[in-house]
Design a protein around this motif. Structure first.
Motif, PDB file in Angstrom:
ATOM      1  N   PHE A  32      52.873  45.541  27.348  1.00  0.00           N
ATOM      2  CA  PHE A  32      54.126  45.290  28.066  1.00  0.00           C
ATOM      3  C   PHE A  32      54.114  43.927  28.767  1.00  0.00           C
ATOM      4  O   PHE A  32      55.167  43.353  29.026  1.00  0.00           O
ATOM      5  CB  PHE A  32      54.425  46.416  29.042  1.00  0.00           C
ATOM      6  CG  PHE A  32      54.582  47.761  28.384  1.00  0.00           C
ATOM      7  CD1 PHE A  32      55.015  47.877  27.071  1.00  0.00           C
ATOM      8  CD2 PHE A  32      54.282  48.923  29.075  1.00  0.00           C
ATOM      9  CE1 PHE A  32      55.154  49.122  26.455  1.00  0.00           C
ATOM     10  CE2 PHE A  32      54.432  50.175  28.478  1.00  0.00           C
ATOM     11  CZ  PHE A  32      54.868  50.269  27.158  1.00  0.00           C
ATOM     12  N   GLU A  33      52.932  43.404  29.046  1.00  0.00           N
ATOM     13  CA  GLU A  33      52.822  42.067  29.621  1.00  0.00           C
ATOM     14  C   GLU A  33      53.138  40.999  28.568  1.00  0.00           C
ATOM     15  O   GLU A  33      53.870  40.047  28.845  1.00  0.00           O
ATOM     16  CB  GLU A  33      51.403  41.857  30.164  1.00  0.00           C
ATOM     17  CG  GLU A  33      51.151  40.475  30.733  1.00  0.00           C
ATOM     18  CD  GLU A  33      49.702  40.303  31.168  1.00  0.00           C
ATOM     19  OE1 GLU A  33      49.187  39.182  31.033  1.00  0.00           O
ATOM     20  OE2 GLU A  33      49.091  41.286  31.639  1.00  0.00           O
ATOM     21  N   ILE A  34      52.598  41.147  27.365  1.00  0.00           N
ATOM     22  CA  ILE A  34      52.789  40.111  26.342  1.00  0.00           C
ATOM     23  C   ILE A  34      54.042  40.317  25.502  1.00  0.00           C
ATOM     24  O   ILE A  34      54.510  39.382  24.853  1.00  0.00           O
ATOM     25  CB  ILE A  34      51.545  39.967  25.427  1.00  0.00           C
ATOM     26  CG1 ILE A  34      51.271  41.242  24.621  1.00  0.00           C
ATOM     27  CG2 ILE A  34      50.328  39.544  26.248  1.00  0.00           C
ATOM     28  CD1 ILE A  34      50.133  41.139  23.632  1.00  0.00           C
ATOM     29  N   ALA A  35      54.586  41.530  25.512  1.00  0.00           N
ATOM     30  CA  ALA A  35      55.809  41.826  24.743  1.00  0.00           C
ATOM     31  C   ALA A  35      56.714  42.729  25.572  1.00  0.00           C
ATOM     32  O   ALA A  35      56.919  43.904  25.248  1.00  0.00           O
ATOM     33  CB  ALA A  35      55.458  42.478  23.418  1.00  0.00           C
ATOM     34  N   PRO A  36      57.266  42.229  26.668  1.00  0.00           N
ATOM     35  CA  PRO A  36      58.033  43.075  27.583  1.00  0.00           C
ATOM     36  C   PRO A  36      59.242  43.760  26.937  1.00  0.00           C
ATOM     37  O   PRO A  36      59.648  44.827  27.394  1.00  0.00           O
ATOM     38  CB  PRO A  36      58.467  42.123  28.697  1.00  0.00           C
ATOM     39  CG  PRO A  36      58.228  40.755  28.197  1.00  0.00           C
ATOM     40  CD  PRO A  36      57.197  40.835  27.120  1.00  0.00           C
TER      41      PRO A  36
END
Length: 137
Positions: A32-36
């Motif tokens: 979720f950090e790299i592909a929110p």
């Protein structure tokens, strides 16, 4: 995959299994950090989803030598993911999050050879899932 790569994946996953809950937390936090944008594809309460992730990883890893067992499950998963809105472009950040999680969980045991074996495993898994998703479309 070579027999040595299969052994490396299976041996390293055996070290992750005792920290499965932490590994699942790390994985989804990283994803979720790299592909929110993919966050909306998942439920608010991730408890069951995290269990499913670790169960599917366990199934895939345990059956790397038995494609007749794992391929149908991965095809079904690929079709389900497509129905949920997953796209081919989502597979790259998932793979990146998986490798990052393994690196965090395994520490110095995440050697270049283990990384390569896991990258190969994920490429095979993602390939089967994407092909099944495309066939369902």
């Amino acid at each position: 995959m070579t027999p040595e790569q299969v052994r490396l994946v299976q041996d390293s996953f055996a070290k992750v299994r005792p920290i499965a809950g932490t590994a699942a937390d790390l994985f989804y936090d990283r994803l979720f950090e790299i592909a929110p944008r993919v966050r909306d594809l998942f439920p608010g309460d991730m408890t069951e989803q995290k269990q499913k992730l670790m169960a599917m990883l366990g199934l895939a890893v345990a059956n790397l030598n038995r494609p007749d067992t794992v391929v149908p499950a991965l095809q079904d998963l690929g079709r389900k993911h497509a129905a949920y809105g997953a796209q081919d472009s989502h597979y790259a950040p998932v793979g990146a999050a998986l490798l990052w999680t393994l690196e965090q969980g395994l520490g110095p045991d995440f050697t270049p050879e283990v990384r390569e074996a896991w990258a190969e495993t994920y490429a095979l898994v993602a390939g089967v899932m994407k092909q099944a998703a495309a066939g369902a479309a």
